[in-house]
Design an enzyme around this catalytic site. Structure first.
Site, PDB file in Angstrom:
ATOM      1  N   HIS A  34      13.615 -25.149   2.654  1.00  0.00           N
ATOM      2  CA  HIS A  34      13.321 -25.945   1.454  1.00  0.00           C
ATOM      3  C   HIS A  34      13.460 -27.433   1.755  1.00  0.00           C
ATOM      4  O   HIS A  34      12.665 -28.247   1.302  1.00  0.00           O
ATOM      5  CB  HIS A  34      14.243 -25.537   0.298  1.00  0.00           C
ATOM      6  CG  HIS A  34      13.699 -24.393  -0.497  1.00  0.00           C
ATOM      7  ND1 HIS A  34      13.808 -23.090  -0.082  1.00  0.00           N
ATOM      8  CD2 HIS A  34      12.997 -24.362  -1.667  1.00  0.00           C
ATOM      9  CE1 HIS A  34      13.218 -22.299  -0.972  1.00  0.00           C
ATOM     10  NE2 HIS A  34      12.708 -23.044  -1.932  1.00  0.00           N
ATOM     11  N   LYS A  65      19.772 -15.119  -6.623  1.00  0.00           N
ATOM     12  CA  LYS A  65      20.890 -14.648  -7.452  1.00  0.00           C
ATOM     13  C   LYS A  65      21.683 -15.867  -7.898  1.00  0.00           C
ATOM     14  O   LYS A  65      21.762 -16.873  -7.196  1.00  0.00           O
ATOM     15  CB  LYS A  65      21.789 -13.685  -6.686  1.00  0.00           C
ATOM     16  CG  LYS A  65      22.399 -14.302  -5.439  1.00  0.00           C
ATOM     17  CD  LYS A  65      23.658 -13.610  -4.996  1.00  0.00           C
ATOM     18  CE  LYS A  65      24.107 -14.123  -3.626  1.00  0.00           C
ATOM     19  NZ  LYS A  65      25.369 -14.845  -3.622  1.00  0.00           N
TER      20      LYS A  65
END
Lengths: 280, 182
Positions: free
Chosen positions: B37, B102
């Site tokens: 990222h 999550k």
């Protein structure tokens, strides 16, 4: 004096790395089975059943229980009548980790420098805590620690006047903040007393303690029970998606401390609370 | 509600999804976590193209363990999504439609989910062996030097996950806790 060769240490550490990442200890395994029956949320129960399937696949097909096979944390109790031959003990432990993680298809999750962040590609160095004890044996506990839950751990430097209520608030605050990030149902390791760093070490050691072993001191036992109840009333539940199973256990260790202080460390571990012990 | 979803997830599919839906995803998703990222963000800052087609993309926040012989991938459960919060809104604004991970997200990410008609799914954390079995194929598409953090293209079959933030502003982590708090 007893002689232990580093070759024996290396081969044992290698096996321990692979074992810990594919099989849970019997107390953890039993606890995870038990909570399937007690969970109140249907979605929570479904998740707990998935965790059972996950454990079965892990051991049958040798796929690590969790992809985060952790940073290798060791508690080493070296009997002072042992002589280590063949090299440095620390080097032997790291060599065992290197072999275990590279040959055992485990993830290499360690970076050499916290800012530059270049992967060491063999999961070394390990984090090793040594204790010199009496006797002529070498007791090694490996607890590979994933960082989803490690990142949610805390140290609070409370004042003596905060007392046991302050300790309870600290534990609940850490668990609430951790919530779904720590992959509940979690195991909560708590260290009370000592110094700043001692409290954290007590908390980490508490995670590796079997659920079958209870503290000798009455107030500590009572606090473990009370906090487990309180945590399971928070509603966080399996996966953080709501339910009555937020923690599997609260394990607390205590130590002497300074007249001016009340350090409390909370080390959180996910439901993949891995630990393996061997005595050489 | 149980749902079978064929990827890619479009705005239309997102609008039909609600928090608590138990979904089984089928098709292609991309795998990227922290370091990937960061690199994608740097590429955008330099005016370069992203290494993956971002329009309607599903990105799974995950870093697998190495594959054993004859397996496409090793253990493959979700990682904590909040570490991607810094980068996610920009990618959602560029067309990404699904995030699978999550844990909690920031308000900025949740706003971007609503604004772009996207969806945030949670897979069961710590169920890496189980989720590995839902991955049919895996190939590294770029950033190979990042090892476990390289960007992968994976094909999934009946990959289980739960809608935890929907484009209607729902947040299951907040709602579900209220129900079971005592």
């Amino acid at each position: 004096m007893r002689i232990i060769n580093t070759s024996e240490i290396i081969s044992n550490i290698k096996e321990m790395c692979i074992e810990a990442n594919h099989y849970l200890s019997t107390d953890m395994d039993k606890k995870l089975k038990d909570v399937v029956n007690t969970e109140e949320s249907p979605l929570g129960k479904k998740i707990l059943v998935s965790l059972q399937e996950n454990l079965n696949i892990a051991k049958e097909e040798m796929i690590p229980i969790c992809q985060d096979t952790g940073m290798a944390v060791f508690f080493v109790e070296l009997g002072q009548d042992v002589h280590i031959e063949g090299g440095l003990l620390t080097d032997a432990i790291n060599e065992g980790v290197r072999l275990g993680y590279t040959e055992g298809f485990l993830r290499k999750s360690v970076v050499k420098d916290p800012i530059i962040r270049e992967n060491t590609k063999d999961n070394t160095p390990a984090i090793i805590h040594y204790d010199i004890v009496e006797g002529d044996t070498l007791k090694i506990t490996l607890a590979p620690k994933g960082f989803g839950s490690e990142n949610m751990s805390r140290v609070f430097m409370l004042k003596p006047a905060d007392g046991i209520e302050g300790v309870k608030n600290a534990i609940l605050t850490a668990v609430k903040d951790a919530g779904p990030n720590a992959c509940p149902p979690m195991v909560v390791g708590v260290g009370i007393g000592g110094t700043f760093e001692k409290s954290a070490l007590l908390a980490k050691k508490a995670l590796a303690r079997s659920f079958d072993e209870r503290p000798e001191v009455e107030w500590v036992r009572n606090l473990e029970d009370e906090m487990l109840d309180k945590i399971n009333c928070l509603g966080i539940g399996p996966g953080g998606l709501g339910g009555s199973t937020t923690a599997l256990a609260v394990n607390i260790n205590t130590f002497a401390t300074h007249i001016a202080g009340l350090p409390v460390a909370i080390n959180i571990c996910c439901h993949v609370n891995r630990h393996v012990t061997r005595i050489l | 509600m149980d749902r079978n979803i064929t990827l890619p997830i479009t705005s239309e599919i997102s609008e039909e999804l609600h928090i608590g839906d138990y979904c089984y995803l089928n098709g292609v998703m991309y795998v990227a976590r922290d370091a990937a990222h960061k690199r994608m963000d740097e590429a955008l800052n330099q005016g370069k193209e992203l290494p993956i087609p971002i329009d309607n993309a599903a990105i799974y926040y995950m870093g697998p363990s190495p594959a054993r012989d004859n397996r496409p991938i090793g253990s493959a459960g979700p990682t904590t999504a909040s570490r991607m919060d810094k980068y996610a809104p920009r990618l959602l604004d560029l067309g990404q439609k699904a995030m699978i991970g999550k844990g909690k997200r920031t308000k900025e990410v949740l706003d971007a989910v609503v604004r772009n008609k996207a969806t945030y799914f949670a897979a069961v954390g710590g169920a890496g062996a189980l989720l590995s079995k839902c991955i049919v194929s895996s190939e590294v598409v770029c950033y190979d030097d990042l090892g476990a953090e390289a960007i992968r293209k994976i094909n999934v079959k009946d990959f289980p996950c739960i809608v935890v933030a929907d484009c209607h502003g729902g947040n299951l982590y907040e709602e579900a806790i209220k129900e079971f708090q005592k």
